[in-house]
Design an enzyme around this catalytic site. Sequence first.
Site, PDB file in Angstrom:
ATOM      1  N   ARG A 150       0.856  -1.173   0.000  1.00  0.00           N
ATOM      2  CA  ARG A 150       0.000   0.000   0.000  1.00  0.00           C
ATOM      3  C   ARG A 150       0.899   1.232   0.000  1.00  0.00           C
ATOM      4  O   ARG A 150       2.046   1.188   0.443  1.00  0.00           O
ATOM      5  CB  ARG A 150      -0.902   0.018   1.238  1.00  0.00           C
ATOM      6  CG  ARG A 150      -1.840  -1.172   1.364  1.00  0.00           C
ATOM      7  CD  ARG A 150      -2.638  -1.080   2.656  1.00  0.00           C
ATOM      8  NE  ARG A 150      -3.589  -2.183   2.794  1.00  0.00           N
ATOM      9  CZ  ARG A 150      -3.346  -3.321   3.431  1.00  0.00           C
ATOM     10  NH1 ARG A 150      -2.160  -3.507   4.009  1.00  0.00           N
ATOM     11  NH2 ARG A 150      -4.263  -4.260   3.514  1.00  0.00           N
ATOM     12  N   LYS A 174      -1.968  -2.428   8.017  1.00  0.00           N
ATOM     13  CA  LYS A 174      -3.168  -1.947   8.698  1.00  0.00           C
ATOM     14  C   LYS A 174      -3.286  -2.597  10.071  1.00  0.00           C
ATOM     15  O   LYS A 174      -2.949  -3.768  10.248  1.00  0.00           O
ATOM     16  CB  LYS A 174      -4.409  -2.273   7.868  1.00  0.00           C
ATOM     17  CG  LYS A 174      -4.595  -1.362   6.654  1.00  0.00           C
ATOM     18  CD  LYS A 174      -5.925  -1.610   5.989  1.00  0.00           C
ATOM     19  CE  LYS A 174      -6.181  -0.632   4.866  1.00  0.00           C
ATOM     20  NZ  LYS A 174      -7.496  -0.845   4.222  1.00  0.00           N
ATOM     21  N   HIS A 243      -2.059   2.588  -6.251  1.00  0.00           N
ATOM     22  CA  HIS A 243      -3.021   1.490  -6.138  1.00  0.00           C
ATOM     23  C   HIS A 243      -3.041   0.643  -7.405  1.00  0.00           C
ATOM     24  O   HIS A 243      -3.266  -0.568  -7.344  1.00  0.00           O
ATOM     25  CB  HIS A 243      -4.407   2.075  -5.864  1.00  0.00           C
ATOM     26  CG  HIS A 243      -5.386   1.069  -5.341  1.00  0.00           C
ATOM     27  ND1 HIS A 243      -5.195   0.399  -4.154  1.00  0.00           N
ATOM     28  CD2 HIS A 243      -6.565   0.615  -5.837  1.00  0.00           C
ATOM     29  CE1 HIS A 243      -6.215  -0.427  -3.943  1.00  0.00           C
ATOM     30  NE2 HIS A 243      -7.052  -0.312  -4.946  1.00  0.00           N
ATOM     31  N   ARG A 246      -0.161  -1.720  -7.150  1.00  0.00           N
ATOM     32  CA  ARG A 246      -0.492  -2.777  -6.176  1.00  0.00           C
ATOM     33  C   ARG A 246      -1.423  -3.798  -6.807  1.00  0.00           C
ATOM     34  O   ARG A 246      -1.236  -5.011  -6.653  1.00  0.00           O
ATOM     35  CB  ARG A 246      -1.149  -2.136  -4.943  1.00  0.00           C
ATOM     36  CG  ARG A 246      -1.671  -3.126  -3.887  1.00  0.00           C
ATOM     37  CD  ARG A 246      -2.100  -2.337  -2.653  1.00  0.00           C
ATOM     38  NE  ARG A 246      -2.972  -3.063  -1.761  1.00  0.00           N
ATOM     39  CZ  ARG A 246      -2.563  -3.911  -0.801  1.00  0.00           C
ATOM     40  NH1 ARG A 246      -1.275  -4.159  -0.658  1.00  0.00           N
ATOM     41  NH2 ARG A 246      -3.435  -4.502  -0.013  1.00  0.00           N
ATOM     42  N   HIS A 269      -4.030  -8.738   3.502  1.00  0.00           N
ATOM     43  CA  HIS A 269      -5.475  -8.725   3.690  1.00  0.00           C
ATOM     44  C   HIS A 269      -5.846  -9.627   4.869  1.00  0.00           C
ATOM     45  O   HIS A 269      -5.398 -10.765   4.947  1.00  0.00           O
ATOM     46  CB  HIS A 269      -6.192  -9.232   2.440  1.00  0.00           C
ATOM     47  CG  HIS A 269      -6.225  -8.231   1.324  1.00  0.00           C
ATOM     48  ND1 HIS A 269      -6.459  -8.569   0.017  1.00  0.00           N
ATOM     49  CD2 HIS A 269      -6.046  -6.890   1.327  1.00  0.00           C
ATOM     50  CE1 HIS A 269      -6.433  -7.480  -0.731  1.00  0.00           C
ATOM     51  NE2 HIS A 269      -6.179  -6.458   0.038  1.00  0.00           N
ATOM     52  N   TYR A 278     -10.398  -7.943  -4.787  1.00  0.00           N
ATOM     53  CA  TYR A 278      -9.293  -7.078  -5.176  1.00  0.00           C
ATOM     54  C   TYR A 278      -8.581  -7.559  -6.429  1.00  0.00           C
ATOM     55  O   TYR A 278      -8.027  -6.784  -7.184  1.00  0.00           O
ATOM     56  CB  TYR A 278      -8.302  -7.030  -4.011  1.00  0.00           C
ATOM     57  CG  TYR A 278      -7.299  -5.926  -4.089  1.00  0.00           C
ATOM     58  CD1 TYR A 278      -6.106  -6.065  -4.782  1.00  0.00           C
ATOM     59  CD2 TYR A 278      -7.530  -4.718  -3.450  1.00  0.00           C
ATOM     60  CE1 TYR A 278      -5.183  -5.057  -4.838  1.00  0.00           C
ATOM     61  CE2 TYR A 278      -6.613  -3.695  -3.498  1.00  0.00           C
ATOM     62  CZ  TYR A 278      -5.437  -3.868  -4.193  1.00  0.00           C
ATOM     63  OH  TYR A 278      -4.522  -2.858  -4.244  1.00  0.00           O
TER      64      TYR A 278
END
Length: 302
Positions: A150, A174, A243, A246, A269, A278
């Site tokens: 990311r 994250k 993005h 990615r 994820h 995705y």
Amino acid sequence: MLSESMQKMVDRFLRYIASERRYSEATLDGYQRSLNQQGAILQQMDIGDWTKVSLNDLRQMAMRMNRQNLSASSIANKLSALRSFYQFMLEQGIIDVNPARSLSAPKQARPLPKNLDVDALEQLLNIDDHSLLGLRDRAIMELFYASGLRLAELVGLNINDVDLKRRELLVLGKGRKQRLVPFGSKAVQALEKWLKVRGQICPVGEPALFVSMRQRRMTTRAVQQRLNVWAKRQHIGNHVHPHKLRHSFATHMLEGSGDLRVVQELLGHANLSTTQVYTHLDFQHLAKVYDAAHPRAKRSKK
């Protein structure tokens, strides 16, 4: 047109949010249109009193809106207004239960970001610029495509997070979850060249892997701008943003391996369903993998 009693209740609600919540005129107009439309549908269902509505009635109303080809986001906005309306009536003691509280909107489609094909990426990364910024930007783009990070993860990298010998990155993702991400030889070469000149603009003690000419960690906005510069310079027709790199990484990895779990881990994820949305494969590739892998799909040899 709403019945007089239904319209009075809507007007009472609008006066409340105008005076107590101080909503803008545009918001008030939106709420009024939404409630009038939903009230009209309820009246078509022979329901002429807001207080006599059940959760099942509201679900039927939402289904009717869906059949009117309203977008999922439009329906979600209308139902949000309805929940606020019923919450107002609950707080005013007009009703005992908010029937719209557990009313869920239809799921909104998540648009897939477009990826760059391999040829376009080769063209983007084939940079013949040995300036300090050229070497830095080449390392950024090579690492993006090699790791699928990311944007925030990439700018957050410190020099100690990179192990060139083992070709590994220690990434803080994250939820502040750490993961190890491998990267390839092209990225190694680009990083080695950048690290040789990094000290020219990086002050002593600065931990950031990628720094700007202002001698501090690059911002996400700065990285986005540099990608756009190179997309134009390398004559890439599509708008290039982090993005997209990615997603290109994820798509090409999945096409090459067919292993969704591995791609999930590499992307960081938490849920496999996120990776399924995705990434995407064209049907021919899926069919080929299926025919080769499924025991009942394999053709018998004659």
